[in-house]
Write an enzyme that holds these catalytic residues in place. Structure first.
Site, PDB file in Angstrom:
ATOM      1  N   ALA A  74       1.138  -1.134  -0.003  1.00 42.64           N
ATOM      2  CA  ALA A  74      -0.097  -0.099   0.151  1.00 42.64           C
ATOM      3  C   ALA A  74       0.790   1.206  -0.166  1.00 42.64           C
ATOM      4  CB  ALA A  74      -0.998  -0.030   1.177  1.00 42.64           C
ATOM      5  N   THR A  75       1.989   0.919   0.747  1.00 43.94           N
ATOM      6  CA  THR A  75       2.862   2.451   0.704  1.00 43.94           C
ATOM      7  C   THR A  75       3.402   2.768  -0.728  1.00 43.94           C
ATOM      8  OG1 THR A  75       3.634   1.686   2.935  1.00 43.94           O
ATOM      9  CG2 THR A  75       4.936   3.302   1.878  1.00 43.94           C
ATOM     10  N   ASN A 154      -6.965   2.961  10.370  1.00 42.55           N
ATOM     11  CA  ASN A 154      -6.271   2.012  11.044  1.00 42.55           C
ATOM     12  C   ASN A 154      -6.286   1.827  12.457  1.00 42.55           C
ATOM     13  OD1 ASN A 154      -4.596   4.285   9.818  1.00 42.55           O
ATOM     14  ND2 ASN A 154      -3.035   3.260  10.997  1.00 42.55           N
ATOM     15  N   GLN A 182      -7.337  -0.860   4.947  1.00 47.77           N
ATOM     16  CA  GLN A 182      -8.105  -1.548   6.313  1.00 47.77           C
ATOM     17  C   GLN A 182      -9.332  -2.316   5.649  1.00 47.77           C
ATOM     18  OE1 GLN A 182      -6.593  -2.469   8.955  1.00 47.77           O
ATOM     19  NE2 GLN A 182      -4.857  -1.361   8.866  1.00 47.77           N
ATOM     20  N   SER A 202      -3.411  -3.555   0.111  1.00 45.03           N
ATOM     21  CA  SER A 202      -2.181  -4.305   0.620  1.00 45.03           C
ATOM     22  C   SER A 202      -2.621  -5.713   0.822  1.00 45.03           C
ATOM     23  CB  SER A 202      -1.577  -3.682   1.645  1.00 45.03           C
ATOM     24  OG  SER A 202      -0.078  -4.343   1.846  1.00 45.03           O
ATOM     25  N   ALA A 203      -1.735  -6.757   0.457  1.00 46.95           N
ATOM     26  CA  ALA A 203      -2.192  -8.007   0.908  1.00 46.95           C
ATOM     27  C   ALA A 203      -2.058  -8.508   2.046  1.00 46.95           C
ATOM     28  CB  ALA A 203      -1.140  -9.203  -0.225  1.00 46.95           C
ATOM     29  N   HIS A 204      -0.920  -8.164   2.770  1.00 51.99           N
ATOM     30  CA  HIS A 204      -0.618  -8.723   4.246  1.00 51.99           C
ATOM     31  C   HIS A 204      -1.741  -8.034   5.265  1.00 51.99           C
ATOM     32  CE1 HIS A 204       1.398  -5.111   6.415  1.00 51.99           C
ATOM     33  NE2 HIS A 204       1.498  -4.661   5.249  1.00 51.99           N
ATOM     34  N   THR A 243      10.229  -6.526 -12.686  1.00 56.52           N
ATOM     35  CA  THR A 243       9.905  -8.206 -12.877  1.00 56.52           C
ATOM     36  C   THR A 243       8.742  -8.328 -11.627  1.00 56.52           C
ATOM     37  OG1 THR A 243      12.021  -8.792 -13.616  1.00 56.52           O
ATOM     38  CG2 THR A 243      10.235 -10.274 -12.848  1.00 56.52           C
ATOM     39  N   CYS A 329       6.207   5.493  17.410  1.00 57.87           N
ATOM     40  CA  CYS A 329       7.889   5.707  17.488  1.00 57.87           C
ATOM     41  C   CYS A 329       8.249   6.296  16.161  1.00 57.87           C
ATOM     42  CB  CYS A 329       8.773   4.760  17.789  1.00 57.87           C
ATOM     43  SG  CYS A 329       8.432   3.755  19.305  1.00 57.87           S
TER      44      CYS A 329
HETATM   45  C1  LIG Z   1      -0.804  -0.966   6.550  1.00 56.64           C
HETATM   46  C2  LIG Z   1      -1.379   0.451   5.909  1.00 56.64           C
HETATM   47  C3  LIG Z   1      -0.574   1.008   5.077  1.00 56.64           C
HETATM   48  C4  LIG Z   1       0.711   0.601   4.580  1.00 56.64           C
HETATM   49  O1  LIG Z   1       0.667  -0.744   3.901  1.00 56.64           O
HETATM   50  P1  LIG Z   1       1.955  -1.472   3.401  1.00 56.64           P
HETATM   51  O2  LIG Z   1       1.546  -2.417   2.433  1.00 56.64           O
HETATM   52  O3  LIG Z   1       2.536  -2.208   4.648  1.00 56.64           O
HETATM   53  O4  LIG Z   1       2.687  -0.626   2.888  1.00 56.64           O
HETATM   54  C5  LIG Z   1      -1.003   2.177   4.453  1.00 56.64           C
HETATM   55  N1  LIG Z   1      -2.561   2.516   4.957  1.00 56.64           N
HETATM   56  C6  LIG Z   1      -3.042   2.065   5.908  1.00 56.64           C
HETATM   57  C7  LIG Z   1      -4.448   2.510   6.189  1.00 56.64           C
HETATM   58  C8  LIG Z   1      -2.570   0.746   6.468  1.00 56.64           C
HETATM   59  O5  LIG Z   1      -3.209   0.258   7.217  1.00 56.64           O
END
Ligand SMILES: *Cc1c(COP(=O)(O)O)cnc(C)c1O
Length: 382
Positions: A74-75, A154, A182, A202-204, A243, A329
């Protein structure tokens, strides 16, 4: 029996679903081809797998597969959308609107753009963390080139009035970018009916692997043309060269398919567990809810323990429960959360706040054990 420490930090990241891992594994050493090798079967096999994942991901958000760009998370999607659009459209205007409670990935990009001569206006939120739509309409200008507003927060889980933002954006013909990291996979998100033009996720955060994400860009709209962040090879419609991470993309596709299947029952189950947690913890003297539980993700609750030494509480709990504090932090200093501060909380209250976020593998026994540990820790601190 619960296995300690109990994981209640699903908004930070989620474990990969085993079905996701199983789907990914063949793409590391067996089907290892480069998805852009157009001349042979190894390449075709990888390309087919990527196409299927693109369909799975698009289907989850009501998009066309052609509207999905795979990224590293997502970043990156956020950087690509906001920086890419700002750069491309600077001649039309340099004003960007965002919200004070956005994720740092959005706020930091905006701060950077400020050093490049862009002007940023921040929409405020109310005491529950809900963004103020009237304020948004007030600050729209002729030279506004982008509205960037997140889907669900989040830290608090608060869900913003996205389709109304989309309607406003359409009324003034301003592109609407949404950080939906989220929300996607947790609640129904439909880019078309929500009026979203660009969307990052984001997948994770949805039981897929780390290091892979997507950017949705609505097709055939010249206002949404963007400048890429990097060049070389012209992958992903020239917007994201490099890639393709085939195993990661396959994992994101499988994760999207599972979320689509499980979303509704999961949300219902988790809202019951969340309510159970809040009923017990909310009854402790001096405890307050940050945000609200109605217009909110059903698996998140952000709680202010209203005591001195909130950081001590988190430290005491860390042996038993993995949760997030109302502080972050940034560089070396521990700063109170900018989200809680924007909602009007004092530094002290923000520091004594904890975010609990539940997920697919949280059990009712986990919640019972967590409640017990929290009550023990609070009574030892008083
Ligand atoms: C986790 C998160 C991100 C960043 O996602 P990554 O895939 O870890 O870079 C951005 N925005 C929100 C709202 C998130 O919760």
């Amino acid at each position: 029996m619960s296995i300690y420490p109990i994981y209640l930090d699903y908004n930070a990241t989620t474990p990969c679903d085993q079905q996701v891992v199983d789907a990914m594994l063949p793409y590391f050493s067996q089907h290892f081809g480069n998805a852009s090798s157009k001349g042979h079967a190894h390449g075709w096999y990888a390309e087919d797998a990527v196409s299927q994942a693109r369909e799975q991901v698009a289907s989850l958000i009501g998009a066309d597969p052609k509207e999905i760009i795979f990224t590293s998370g997502a970043t990156e999607s956020i950087n690509l959308a906001i920086r890419g659009l700002a750069q491309k459209h600077a001649s039309r205007g340099k004003h960007i609107i965002t919200v004070s409670t956005e994720h740092k990935a959005v706020l930091d990009v905006c701060e950077y753009l400020q050093t490049e001569g862009y002007e940023i206006t921040y929409v405020s939120v109310d005491q529950y963390g809900m963004m103020l739509l009237e304020h948004l309409e007030d600050i729209i200008r002729k030279d506004t080139i982008l509205i960037a507003a997140m889907y669900a927060n989040n830290e608090t889980g608060v869900i913003h009035p996205v389709s109304e933002i989309g309607r406003l954006a359409q009324k003034y013909s301003i592109p609407f970018f949404c950080d939906a990291t989220q929300a996607v996979g947790k609640i129904p998100v439909n880019a078309t009916s929500d009026g979203i033009d660009m969307m990052a996720f984001s997948a994770h955060k949805m039981y897929g692997p780390k290091g892979v994400g997507a950017l949705f860009i609505r097709k055939k709209n010249p206002l949404l043309e963007i400048t890429p962040l990097f060049f070389g090879g012209g992958h992903e419609r020239k917007l994201r060269s490099g890639t393709l991470n085939v195993p990661g993309i396959v994992g994101m596709g499988k994760a999207a398919e599972l979320c689509q299947l499980l979303m509704e029952s999961e949300a219902n189950r988790l809202s019951e567990l969340r309510d159970m947690l809040w009923k017990e913890i909310g009854a402790i003297e001096g405890v307050e809810l940050n945000g609200e539980n109605d217009n909110s993700l059903s698996h998140v609750v952000n709680i202010c323990f209203g005591m001195e030494g909130g950081d001590k509480l988190i430290k005491m709990l860390s042996k038993y429960i993995s949760v997030s504090s109302g502080s972050a932090c940034s560089s070396a200093a521990v700063e109170p959360s900018h989200v809680l501060k924007a909602m009007g909380l004092s530094d002290a209250k923000a520091h004594s706040s904890i975010r609990f976020s539940l997920g697919r593998f949280t059990t009712s026994q986990d919640i019972r054990s967590a409640v017990e540990e929290i009550k023990n820790a609070v009574s030892r601190l008083n």
